[in-house]
Design an enzyme around this catalytic site. Structure first.
Site, mmCIF file in Angstrom:
data_model
loop_
_atom_site.group_PDB
_atom_site.id
_atom_site.type_symbol
_atom_site.label_atom_id
_atom_site.label_comp_id
_atom_site.label_asym_id
_atom_site.label_seq_id
_atom_site.Cartn_x
_atom_site.Cartn_y
_atom_site.Cartn_z
ATOM 1 N N MET A 1 0.837 -1.205 0.000
ATOM 2 C CA MET A 1 0.000 0.000 0.000
ATOM 3 C C MET A 1 0.873 1.257 0.000
ATOM 4 O O MET A 1 0.396 2.356 0.284
ATOM 5 C CB MET A 1 -0.914 0.016 1.220
ATOM 6 N N HIS B 1 9.218 -3.380 3.460
ATOM 7 C CA HIS B 1 8.795 -3.597 2.074
ATOM 8 C C HIS B 1 10.006 -3.951 1.205
ATOM 9 O O HIS B 1 9.958 -4.847 0.376
ATOM 10 C CB HIS B 1 8.161 -2.332 1.491
ATOM 11 N N GLN C 1 -10.377 -2.603 2.309
ATOM 12 C CA GLN C 1 -9.899 -3.216 3.543
ATOM 13 C C GLN C 1 -9.870 -2.249 4.727
ATOM 14 O O GLN C 1 -9.392 -2.594 5.795
ATOM 15 C CB GLN C 1 -8.522 -3.864 3.336
ATOM 16 N N SER D 1 6.538 -0.069 10.102
ATOM 17 C CA SER D 1 5.168 -0.009 9.598
ATOM 18 C C SER D 1 4.941 1.374 8.988
ATOM 19 O O SER D 1 5.470 2.368 9.486
ATOM 20 C CB SER D 1 4.185 -0.203 10.763
ATOM 21 N N SER D 2 4.175 1.411 7.924
ATOM 22 C CA SER D 2 3.854 2.709 7.326
ATOM 23 C C SER D 2 3.137 3.592 8.341
ATOM 24 O O SER D 2 3.232 4.818 8.289
ATOM 25 C CB SER D 2 2.960 2.518 6.103
#
Ligand code: AMP
Length: 280
Positions: free
Chosen positions: A30, A37, A61, A185-186
């Site tokens: 995403m 990533h 989602q 984490s983003s």
């Protein structure tokens, strides 16, 4: 790196590569990319002739009260990072192309989606399964790379590939952490400096569980109690603390072989998840 926006074009390119006998490594994301990533992209690069990365903030989602609107979208930076990793194709579909008016087909992976995050994010895994199935049909990959950071999601992808007969290998890659222990984490971008400090409680607590088990503690109730106690010091809310079997995600009743300790909780307005695989 070639940027493809049209699903049809993506499928044509993938078909051509398949016909040429080229293997395709696929990394669905995403965006708001980080080393987690990139570890997937690097592995895909090593193991395949061509690498496709998709970047799509999948509206399906996100719950109505979740962070779809404010989810970070630093597209130019992401593109630069992917170029550096020698990505061949960046697939950038739009929500309109993916879910045009009249769209009505959804994929559900029932059991795997039940517990853990599934219990707190209704519809989330249905959205994930649907987008993943669509992406698989378009990218026609040889191997797909997913992270153990989203442990339940990785199990879901494996189950979906098995159940729907996708001709695809699923490679689950280790969780990448900051030096501090914080799982990349983003969503870490949402955290202020003090929130980031409090977020460390999660990885520290998971490490405490692992150390306790290694020291011989087999008392699940006590481990659970200790976990909650520690998490409460840093988190504003705990969604769950779960000890589950690595394959089935069913709750562990007695500590024997390998198991996964998984946690989800909130620091301010940011929901964080983390897990550790414990094999004594
Ligand atoms: P996302 O962009 O958050 O949907 O994540 C895309 C992929 O990257 C998923 O397979 C994630 O599990 C994986 N991923 C995200 N964070 C990490 C991390 N810290 N370590 C390893 N993989 C990750």
């Amino acid at each position: 790196m070639k940027v493809l926006r049209s699903p049809k074009k993506m499928q044509e390119v993938a078909e051509r590569l398949r016909r040429q006998g080229k293997s395709i490594g696929f990394v669905p994301t995403m965006g708001a990319l980080h080393e987690g990533h990139l570890s997937l992209v690097r592995r895909a690069r090593k193991e395949n002739d061509r690498v496709v990365v998709s970047l799509f903030v999948n509206p399906l989602q996100f719950g109505p009260k979740e962070d779809l609107k404010r989810y970070p979208r630093p597209l130019a930076v992401d593109q630069e990072m992917l170029k550096k990793e020698k990505t061949d194709f960046l697939f950038l579909p739009s929500p309109k192309d993916f879910y045009p008016a009249g769209y009505q087909t959804f994929v559900e992976v029932t059991k795997v989606s039940g517990g853990l995050c599934g219990a707190f994010r209704p519809g989330h895994f249905r959205g994930v399964a649907t987008v993943v199935a669509k992406l698989f049909n378009l990218v026609r990959a040889t191997r797909v790379y997913v992270g153990a950071k989203d442990y339940q999601q990785a199990c879901l992808v494996k189950q979906l590939v098995r159940d729907l007969n996708f001709d695809l290998q699923v490679r689950v890659m280790p969780l990448v952490r900051e030096r501090s222990g914080l799982a990349l984490s983003s969503r870490n971008r949402y955290l202020s400096a003090s929130e980031r400090e409090r977020a460390l409680t999660i990885s520290k607590t998971l490490k405490w569980i692992r150390d306790e088990v290694r020291r011989g503690n087999r008392n699940l109730a006590a481990l659970r109690r200790g976990t909650h106690e520690r998490l409460r010091r840093g988190l504003d809310r705990i969604d769950y603390v779960s000890f589950v079997q690595p394959e089935t995600l069913q709750p562990v009743i007695k500590i024997r072989g390998r198991f996964v300790a998984a946690v989800a909780g909130w620091v301010g307005k940011t929901r964080l998840i983390d897990n550790v695989i414990i094999s004594r």
